[in-house]
Design an enzyme around this catalytic site. Structure first.
Site, PDB file in Angstrom:
ATOM      1  N   PRO A 207      -5.599 -71.627  -7.122  1.00 63.26           N
ATOM      2  CA  PRO A 207      -4.823 -71.525  -5.898  1.00 63.26           C
ATOM      3  C   PRO A 207      -4.061 -70.213  -5.726  1.00 63.26           C
ATOM      4  O   PRO A 207      -3.476 -69.690  -6.666  1.00 63.26           O
ATOM      5  CB  PRO A 207      -3.841 -72.705  -5.988  1.00 63.26           C
ATOM      6  CG  PRO A 207      -3.858 -73.129  -7.407  1.00 63.26           C
ATOM      7  CD  PRO A 207      -5.206 -72.781  -7.949  1.00 63.26           C
ATOM      8  N   ASN A 208      -4.138 -69.734  -4.506  1.00 70.12           N
ATOM      9  CA  ASN A 208      -3.413 -68.550  -4.016  1.00 70.12           C
ATOM     10  C   ASN A 208      -4.001 -67.228  -4.494  1.00 70.12           C
ATOM     11  O   ASN A 208      -3.560 -66.169  -4.053  1.00 70.12           O
ATOM     12  CB  ASN A 208      -1.906 -68.627  -4.368  1.00 70.12           C
ATOM     13  CG  ASN A 208      -1.245 -69.799  -3.696  1.00 70.12           C
ATOM     14  OD1 ASN A 208      -1.410 -69.975  -2.488  1.00 70.12           O
ATOM     15  ND2 ASN A 208      -0.560 -70.631  -4.449  1.00 70.12           N
TER      16      ASN A 208
ATOM     17  N   ARG B 236      -0.330 -59.869  -0.985  1.00 65.35           N
ATOM     18  CA  ARG B 236       1.064 -60.289  -1.172  1.00 65.35           C
ATOM     19  C   ARG B 236       1.479 -59.998  -2.626  1.00 65.35           C
ATOM     20  O   ARG B 236       0.625 -59.985  -3.517  1.00 65.35           O
ATOM     21  CB  ARG B 236       1.214 -61.803  -0.963  1.00 65.35           C
ATOM     22  CG  ARG B 236       0.938 -62.298   0.424  1.00 65.35           C
ATOM     23  CD  ARG B 236       2.226 -62.303   1.265  1.00 65.35           C
ATOM     24  NE  ARG B 236       2.022 -62.949   2.558  1.00 65.35           N
ATOM     25  CZ  ARG B 236       1.419 -62.390   3.608  1.00 65.35           C
ATOM     26  NH1 ARG B 236       0.946 -61.158   3.510  1.00 65.35           N
ATOM     27  NH2 ARG B 236       1.303 -63.048   4.745  1.00 65.35           N
TER      28      ARG B 236
ATOM     29  N   TYR C 118       1.020 -58.823  -8.937  1.00 65.37           N
ATOM     30  CA  TYR C 118      -0.420 -59.067  -9.070  1.00 65.37           C
ATOM     31  C   TYR C 118      -1.311 -57.872  -8.687  1.00 65.37           C
ATOM     32  O   TYR C 118      -2.530 -57.992  -8.682  1.00 65.37           O
ATOM     33  CB  TYR C 118      -0.813 -60.292  -8.221  1.00 65.37           C
ATOM     34  CG  TYR C 118      -0.109 -61.564  -8.673  1.00 65.37           C
ATOM     35  CD1 TYR C 118      -0.396 -62.134  -9.907  1.00 65.37           C
ATOM     36  CD2 TYR C 118       0.853 -62.177  -7.878  1.00 65.37           C
ATOM     37  CE1 TYR C 118       0.259 -63.281 -10.336  1.00 65.37           C
ATOM     38  CE2 TYR C 118       1.505 -63.330  -8.293  1.00 65.37           C
ATOM     39  CZ  TYR C 118       1.200 -63.873  -9.525  1.00 65.37           C
ATOM     40  OH  TYR C 118       1.841 -65.011  -9.945  1.00 65.37           O
TER      41      TYR C 118
ATOM     42  N   ASN D 210      -9.366 -68.619 -14.175  1.00 68.99           N
ATOM     43  CA  ASN D 210      -7.938 -68.447 -13.907  1.00 68.99           C
ATOM     44  C   ASN D 210      -7.545 -69.600 -12.994  1.00 68.99           C
ATOM     45  O   ASN D 210      -7.734 -69.543 -11.777  1.00 68.99           O
ATOM     46  CB  ASN D 210      -7.645 -67.097 -13.245  1.00 68.99           C
ATOM     47  CG  ASN D 210      -6.144 -66.857 -13.090  1.00 68.99           C
ATOM     48  OD1 ASN D 210      -5.336 -67.764 -13.276  1.00 68.99           O
ATOM     49  ND2 ASN D 210      -5.766 -65.628 -12.747  1.00 68.99           N
TER      50      ASN D 210
ATOM     51  N   ALA E  24      -1.715 -71.661 -10.795  1.00 68.28           N
ATOM     52  CA  ALA E  24      -0.611 -72.613 -11.036  1.00 68.28           C
ATOM     53  C   ALA E  24      -1.094 -73.920 -11.660  1.00 68.28           C
ATOM     54  O   ALA E  24      -0.344 -74.581 -12.397  1.00 68.28           O
ATOM     55  CB  ALA E  24       0.121 -72.896  -9.723  1.00 68.28           C
TER      56      ALA E  24
ATOM     57  N   GLU F  99     -10.011 -68.610 -20.721  1.00 68.16           N
ATOM     58  CA  GLU F  99      -8.878 -68.687 -19.781  1.00 68.16           C
ATOM     59  C   GLU F  99      -8.306 -67.286 -19.579  1.00 68.16           C
ATOM     60  O   GLU F  99      -8.070 -66.577 -20.562  1.00 68.16           O
ATOM     61  CB  GLU F  99      -7.809 -69.612 -20.384  1.00 68.16           C
ATOM     62  CG  GLU F  99      -6.536 -69.681 -19.551  1.00 68.16           C
ATOM     63  CD  GLU F  99      -5.437 -70.521 -20.234  1.00 68.16           C
ATOM     64  OE1 GLU F  99      -5.709 -71.187 -21.275  1.00 68.16           O
ATOM     65  OE2 GLU F  99      -4.307 -70.483 -19.737  1.00 68.16           O
TER      66      GLU F  99
ATOM     67  N   HIS G 191      -5.375 -64.756 -17.333  1.00 66.94           N
ATOM     68  CA  HIS G 191      -4.268 -64.600 -16.390  1.00 66.94           C
ATOM     69  C   HIS G 191      -4.027 -63.118 -16.176  1.00 66.94           C
ATOM     70  O   HIS G 191      -4.151 -62.313 -17.104  1.00 66.94           O
ATOM     71  CB  HIS G 191      -2.995 -65.276 -16.911  1.00 66.94           C
ATOM     72  CG  HIS G 191      -3.178 -66.748 -17.063  1.00 66.94           C
ATOM     73  ND1 HIS G 191      -3.216 -67.592 -15.990  1.00 66.94           N
ATOM     74  CD2 HIS G 191      -3.407 -67.507 -18.158  1.00 66.94           C
ATOM     75  CE1 HIS G 191      -3.441 -68.822 -16.417  1.00 66.94           C
ATOM     76  NE2 HIS G 191      -3.568 -68.796 -17.731  1.00 66.94           N
TER      77      HIS G 191
ATOM     78  N   ARG H 231       7.250 -64.688 -18.391  1.00 68.10           N
ATOM     79  CA  ARG H 231       7.754 -65.210 -17.118  1.00 68.10           C
ATOM     80  C   ARG H 231       8.492 -66.542 -17.330  1.00 68.10           C
ATOM     81  O   ARG H 231       8.879 -66.852 -18.454  1.00 68.10           O
ATOM     82  CB  ARG H 231       6.573 -65.325 -16.143  1.00 68.10           C
ATOM     83  CG  ARG H 231       5.868 -63.969 -15.931  1.00 68.10           C
ATOM     84  CD  ARG H 231       4.732 -64.063 -14.951  1.00 68.10           C
ATOM     85  NE  ARG H 231       5.201 -64.377 -13.619  1.00 68.10           N
ATOM     86  CZ  ARG H 231       4.393 -64.699 -12.600  1.00 68.10           C
ATOM     87  NH1 ARG H 231       3.072 -64.723 -12.782  1.00 68.10           N
ATOM     88  NH2 ARG H 231       4.891 -64.987 -11.414  1.00 68.10           N
TER      89      ARG H 231
HETATM   90  O1  CA2 Z   1      -1.041 -64.365 -13.886  1.00 67.49           O
HETATM   91  C1  CA2 Z   1      -1.904 -65.139 -13.441  1.00 67.49           C
HETATM   92  O2  CA2 Z   1      -3.084 -64.845 -13.343  1.00 67.49           O
HETATM   93  C2  CA2 Z   1      -1.472 -66.518 -12.943  1.00 67.49           C
HETATM   94  O3  CA2 Z   1      -2.523 -67.436 -13.244  1.00 67.49           O
HETATM   95  C3  CA2 Z   1      -1.279 -66.398 -11.447  1.00 67.49           C
HETATM   96  C4  CA2 Z   1      -0.742 -67.677 -10.815  1.00 67.49           C
HETATM   97  C5  CA2 Z   1       0.486 -68.182 -11.543  1.00 67.49           C
HETATM   98  O4  CA2 Z   1       0.881 -69.420 -11.009  1.00 67.49           O
HETATM   99  C6  CA2 Z   1       0.239 -68.333 -13.025  1.00 67.49           C
HETATM  100  O5  CA2 Z   1       1.425 -68.742 -13.653  1.00 67.49           O
HETATM  101  C7  CA2 Z   1      -0.223 -67.017 -13.641  1.00 67.49           C
HETATM  102  C8  CA2 Z   1      -0.372 -67.436  -9.352  1.00 67.49           C
HETATM  103  C9  CA2 Z   1      -1.487 -66.924  -8.510  1.00 67.49           C
HETATM  104  C10 CA2 Z   1      -0.935 -66.553  -7.192  1.00 67.49           C
HETATM  105  O6  CA2 Z   1      -1.563 -65.376  -6.790  1.00 67.49           O
HETATM  106  C11 CA2 Z   1      -0.980 -64.637  -5.822  1.00 67.49           C
HETATM  107  C12 CA2 Z   1      -1.560 -63.414  -5.552  1.00 67.49           C
HETATM  108  C13 CA2 Z   1      -1.016 -62.610  -4.607  1.00 67.49           C
HETATM  109  C14 CA2 Z   1       0.100 -63.019  -3.900  1.00 67.49           C
HETATM  110  C15 CA2 Z   1       0.680 -64.231  -4.165  1.00 67.49           C
HETATM  111  C16 CA2 Z   1       0.135 -65.050  -5.130  1.00 67.49           C
END
Ligand code: CA2
Length: 141
Positions: free
Chosen positions: A9-10, A17, A22, A71, A74, A95, A97, A104
């Site tokens: 997700p996201n 964003r 990221y 990946n 969340a 896996e 990230h 974090r």
């Molecule tokens: O660091 C990572 O790859 C995460 O899997 C990213 C997740 C986060 O919940 C994990 O704890 C770590 C969040 C992905 C959201 O991606 C976005 C990308 C751009 C803007 C907003 C969110």
């Protein structure tokens, strides 16, 4: 060699964003670079914001592909279902990230994927995916 990259997700918002966390590259642009870097690897990419769809993809690819780079975003920190699916399939899962989740918030220190994964790569930005693909390739010392 057939490898699936599966994003949760996201991650469709990458490059659009929160660039400070990221980065500023979209995943589609990065995926094109991966395809030209790993010409001998058949790379497939799928992203979903829906937990059940991620589980469906793990089951769909998890008995025929050589590797899955996951990946779960969340869902990493919440999903017993995705963890169970990783355990249930035959294909090894690495896996990944983008961020170093251990630097974090505490809730990001828990992973339901790690106990079933072949290995974990985190904190190298988008390069984490590249390193995960490389981990599947044969290397002779
Ligand atoms: O660091 C990572 O790859 C995460 O899997 C990213 C997740 C986060 O919940 C994990 O704890 C770590 C969040 C992905 C959201 O991606 C976005 C990308 C751009 C803007 C907003 C969110």
């Amino acid at each position: 060699m057939k490898i699936l990259i599966l994003n949760g997700p996201n991650l469709n918002l990458l490059g659009k964003r929160e660039p400070e966390v990221y980065g500023s590259q979209t995943f589609d642009d990065y995926f094109a670079k991966l395809q030209s870097k790993f010409k001998d690897v058949q790379l497939e990419y799928y992203q979903s914001n829906i937990e059940g769809e991620i589980i469906e993809k793990l089951q769909e690819f998890g008995f025929s592909y050589d590797g899955i780079v996951l990946n779960a975003a969340a869902y990493t920190h919440t999903s017993v279902g995705i963890g169970d699916a990783v355990k249930a399939i035959k294909t090894p899962v690495v896996e990944v990230h983008i961020s170093n989740t251990h630097k974090r918030e505490e809730f990001r220190h828990v992973s339901y994927i790690s106990p079933a994964a072949k290995g974990v790569i985190l904190g190298f930005g988008l390069q984490s995916y590249e390193l995960a693909i490389m981990s599947f390739l044969e290397v002779s010392a």
